[in-house]
Design an enzyme around this catalytic site. Structure first.
Site, mmCIF file in Angstrom:
data_model
loop_
_atom_site.group_PDB
_atom_site.id
_atom_site.type_symbol
_atom_site.label_atom_id
_atom_site.label_comp_id
_atom_site.label_asym_id
_atom_site.label_seq_id
_atom_site.Cartn_x
_atom_site.Cartn_y
_atom_site.Cartn_z
ATOM 1 N N ASN A 141 -5.282 18.310 -19.144
ATOM 2 C CA ASN A 141 -5.564 17.266 -19.930
ATOM 3 C C ASN A 141 -5.859 17.876 -21.535
ATOM 4 O O ASN A 141 -6.646 17.163 -22.280
ATOM 5 C CB ASN A 141 -6.859 16.529 -19.625
ATOM 6 C CG ASN A 141 -6.556 15.535 -18.477
ATOM 7 O OD1 ASN A 141 -5.656 14.864 -18.628
ATOM 8 N ND2 ASN A 141 -7.557 15.631 -17.415
ATOM 9 N N GLU A 179 4.117 18.405 -24.734
ATOM 10 C CA GLU A 179 3.509 18.718 -23.433
ATOM 11 C C GLU A 179 3.932 20.100 -23.068
ATOM 12 O O GLU A 179 3.474 20.738 -22.219
ATOM 13 C CB GLU A 179 4.091 17.694 -22.445
ATOM 14 C CG GLU A 179 3.364 16.342 -22.538
ATOM 15 C CD GLU A 179 2.032 16.272 -22.409
ATOM 16 O OE1 GLU A 179 1.572 17.240 -21.547
ATOM 17 O OE2 GLU A 179 1.339 15.143 -22.543
ATOM 18 N N ARG A 184 1.070 -1.257 -0.118
ATOM 19 C CA ARG A 184 0.100 0.101 -0.078
ATOM 20 C C ARG A 184 0.879 1.094 -0.074
ATOM 21 O O ARG A 184 0.357 2.326 0.322
ATOM 22 C CB ARG A 184 -0.787 -0.112 1.193
ATOM 23 C CG ARG A 184 -1.970 -1.064 1.348
ATOM 24 C CD ARG A 184 -3.060 -1.090 2.165
ATOM 25 N NE ARG A 184 -4.019 -2.249 2.192
ATOM 26 C CZ ARG A 184 -3.996 -3.141 2.737
ATOM 27 N NH1 ARG A 184 -2.839 -3.522 3.757
ATOM 28 N NH2 ARG A 184 -4.930 -4.253 2.668
ATOM 29 N N HIS A 195 -5.727 15.972 -24.619
ATOM 30 C CA HIS A 195 -5.322 14.420 -24.414
ATOM 31 C C HIS A 195 -6.459 13.529 -24.463
ATOM 32 O O HIS A 195 -6.469 12.269 -24.896
ATOM 33 C CB HIS A 195 -4.961 14.337 -22.799
ATOM 34 C CG HIS A 195 -3.648 14.775 -22.658
ATOM 35 N ND1 HIS A 195 -3.187 16.011 -22.756
ATOM 36 C CD2 HIS A 195 -2.826 14.095 -22.084
ATOM 37 C CE1 HIS A 195 -1.709 16.084 -22.567
ATOM 38 N NE2 HIS A 195 -1.478 14.837 -21.876
ATOM 39 N N LYS A 230 2.923 22.554 -14.020
ATOM 40 C CA LYS A 230 2.383 21.274 -13.304
ATOM 41 C C LYS A 230 2.636 21.322 -12.004
ATOM 42 O O LYS A 230 1.461 21.008 -11.169
ATOM 43 C CB LYS A 230 2.905 20.132 -13.864
ATOM 44 C CG LYS A 230 2.523 18.991 -13.533
ATOM 45 C CD LYS A 230 2.538 17.596 -14.452
ATOM 46 C CE LYS A 230 1.560 16.546 -14.217
ATOM 47 N NZ LYS A 230 1.750 15.324 -14.934
ATOM 48 N N LYS A 262 0.434 10.798 -11.039
ATOM 49 C CA LYS A 262 -0.342 9.964 -11.541
ATOM 50 C C LYS A 262 0.404 8.827 -11.888
ATOM 51 O O LYS A 262 1.320 8.740 -12.567
ATOM 52 C CB LYS A 262 -0.917 10.647 -12.950
ATOM 53 C CG LYS A 262 -2.376 11.653 -12.471
ATOM 54 C CD LYS A 262 -2.725 12.007 -13.978
ATOM 55 C CE LYS A 262 -4.106 12.739 -14.004
ATOM 56 N NZ LYS A 262 -4.799 13.097 -15.207
ATOM 57 N N GLU A 321 -7.471 15.776 -9.213
ATOM 58 C CA GLU A 321 -8.130 15.845 -10.508
ATOM 59 C C GLU A 321 -9.739 16.187 -9.921
ATOM 60 O O GLU A 321 -10.380 15.630 -10.904
ATOM 61 C CB GLU A 321 -7.770 14.902 -11.504
ATOM 62 C CG GLU A 321 -8.033 15.480 -12.670
ATOM 63 C CD GLU A 321 -7.512 14.587 -13.963
ATOM 64 O OE1 GLU A 321 -6.638 14.976 -14.648
ATOM 65 O OE2 GLU A 321 -8.313 13.354 -13.919
ATOM 66 N N ARG A 374 -6.951 20.685 -11.817
ATOM 67 C CA ARG A 374 -5.975 19.749 -12.634
ATOM 68 C C ARG A 374 -6.438 19.080 -14.051
ATOM 69 O O ARG A 374 -5.829 18.867 -14.816
ATOM 70 C CB ARG A 374 -5.710 18.371 -11.576
ATOM 71 C CG ARG A 374 -4.650 17.734 -12.347
ATOM 72 C CD ARG A 374 -3.860 16.579 -11.394
ATOM 73 N NE ARG A 374 -3.084 16.035 -12.043
ATOM 74 C CZ ARG A 374 -2.218 15.188 -11.053
ATOM 75 N NH1 ARG A 374 -2.140 15.094 -9.867
ATOM 76 N NH2 ARG A 374 -1.140 14.362 -11.755
ATOM 77 N N HIS A 403 3.786 9.132 -27.884
ATOM 78 C CA HIS A 403 2.617 10.162 -26.818
ATOM 79 C C HIS A 403 2.524 11.583 -27.391
ATOM 80 O O HIS A 403 1.244 11.988 -28.035
ATOM 81 C CB HIS A 403 2.799 10.110 -25.656
ATOM 82 C CG HIS A 403 2.197 10.941 -24.839
ATOM 83 N ND1 HIS A 403 0.734 10.516 -24.383
ATOM 84 C CD2 HIS A 403 2.337 11.970 -24.037
ATOM 85 C CE1 HIS A 403 0.048 11.412 -23.530
ATOM 86 N NE2 HIS A 403 0.968 12.509 -23.424
ATOM 87 N N HIS A 421 -5.253 10.569 -26.324
ATOM 88 C CA HIS A 421 -5.363 9.377 -25.965
ATOM 89 C C HIS A 421 -6.249 8.252 -26.893
ATOM 90 O O HIS A 421 -5.757 7.060 -27.164
ATOM 91 C CB HIS A 421 -6.015 8.985 -24.537
ATOM 92 C CG HIS A 421 -5.156 9.657 -23.697
ATOM 93 N ND1 HIS A 421 -5.580 9.770 -22.294
ATOM 94 C CD2 HIS A 421 -3.660 9.795 -23.708
ATOM 95 C CE1 HIS A 421 -4.331 10.446 -21.674
ATOM 96 N NE2 HIS A 421 -3.380 10.238 -22.208
#
Length: 361
Positions: free
Chosen positions: A246, A186, A122, A249, A228, A144, A238, A242, A265, A253
């Site tokens: 994206n 980015e 964990r 994105h 960022k 993330k 998010e 946040r 990417h 994606h």
């Protein structure tokens, strides 16, 4: 060794170190970051960085046990089978909560390493050492983590902040030119959603801006990480702001999925940003000059700005499964102007198709 430090407070405070020469002094620089309580370290790396990982292992192993986990290149690393392979190594080596994982590689490796660190017992200490532009300005910062499934990208994951991020620009010196430029998508994104200085540097001299040895290059990394860091510090999981990260994105994606993750990417996100700009022009009255400026900057980086007309139905189906969707409502980050992002909820897909037609080649 001159290093700048950017503090991120989302999910727990940590520092992003940006500079040169940090890995050449790995034990003296990384040793204090790991701390005396860490007895075991697992370095997760791709095959192309085997020699770098082995050297890092030698530098760090004087006072601790250091193991290596070689994982596949690029998105092939982000599979549950690969995560299970890493868990197996951790279990067989009796890693405890006081031990650490280092993610050494591009965005796929840092995503995977973060997910493994978040899920083992964990949560164990995580150090990210990004080795691509994309990973430095995006994947390694913000907490993330995730892996892919057959249904889409990053659908399984966790928010898990690293203990520290080390961006040594020296590792970019031998990065293939097309991979380096793909990572700049980015950076361009950060310029349009938050910081126009980024755009000004890119437009002033694209060659110096994309030269890892230049001051302009380091400045762009610092500015992008700063964007960022500010956003993530305010909204770690998010729930609001946040989402602006994206930009480009949602469609990007979907293109990656359509291309079976064989595209870089940044190439997919470049097209996604042009799509978001067209949506912005149609729904937010984004000036034509801003759309044209974005296209010119992306093309100066040799990034694509168009895609296949016949791909629309497939892309739409993938976007409907996007984790940013809310029920049947698709959500896109759009711009009112430079550094003025907002969220567009789209109940009617006809407007989406109309915007897509502007991109078809």
């Amino acid at each position: 060794m001159t290093v700048s430090h950017i503090t991120v407070t989302g999910g727990g405070e940590y520092v992003v170190n940006i500079g040169r020469g940090m890995l050449s002094q790995a034990d003296s620089f990384l040793g204090p970051i790991l701390g005396p309580a860490v007895n075991k370290v697992l370095i997760i790396h791709p095959p192309t960085l085997g020699a770098v990982a082995a050297k890092l292992r030698e530098d760090l192993r004087e006072n601790r046990e250091v193991l290596l986990a070689e994982v596949p290149d690029a998105e092939n690393a982000k599979r549950i089978e690969v995560a299970a392979f890493c868990w197996q190594i951790l279990g067989q080596a009796d890693f405890t909560r006081s031990d650490a994982i280092i993610g050494l590689g591009g965005g796929a490796v840092t995503d995977l390493a973060g997910f493994v660190a978040a899920t083992w017992l964990r949560g164990v200490k995580l150090i990210q050492i990004p080795t691509t532009v994309l990973a430095m300005v995006d994947a390694s910062v913000g907490g993330k983590t995730g892996i892919n499934t057959t249904e889409g990208k990053n659908l399984v994951g966790a928010f898990y902040a690293p203990h520290s991020v080390v961006c040594d620009l020296d590792v970019l010196e031998n990065l293939p030119r097309n991979e380096l430029l793909a990572g700049f998508a980015e950076i361009v994104k950060c310029g349009f959603i938050a910081d126009e200085e980024i755009l000004t540097i890119l437009e002033a001299d694209i060659d110096r801006a994309t030269d890892p040895a230049s001051n302009e290059f380091q400045r762009l990394i610092e500015l992008s990480v700063g964007v960022k860091a500010r956003v993530v510090s305010e909204d770690f999981t998010e729930q609001g702001q946040r989402e602006i990260l994206n930009y480009g994105h949602t469609l990007g994606h979907a293109i990656e999925h359509a291309e079976r993750y064989t595209w870089r990417h940044g190439a997919a996100i470049s097209i996604g940003m042009m799509y978001a700009a067209e949506l912005s022009r149609m729904t937010q009255n984004l000036p034509d000059s801003v759309v044209d400026r974005q296209k010119n900057i992306l093309e100066s980086l040799t990034l694509p700005t168009t895609y296949k007309a016949e791909a629309w139905e497939h892309l739409l189906g993938t976007m409907k499964r996007d984790k940013k969707a809310r029920g049947s409502m698709l959500r896109f980050v759009v711009l009112r102007d430079i550094a003025q992002p907002t969220i567009l909820n789209v109940p009617d897909t006809s407007i989406l198709y109309t915007a897509y037609q502007e991109l078809t080649d």
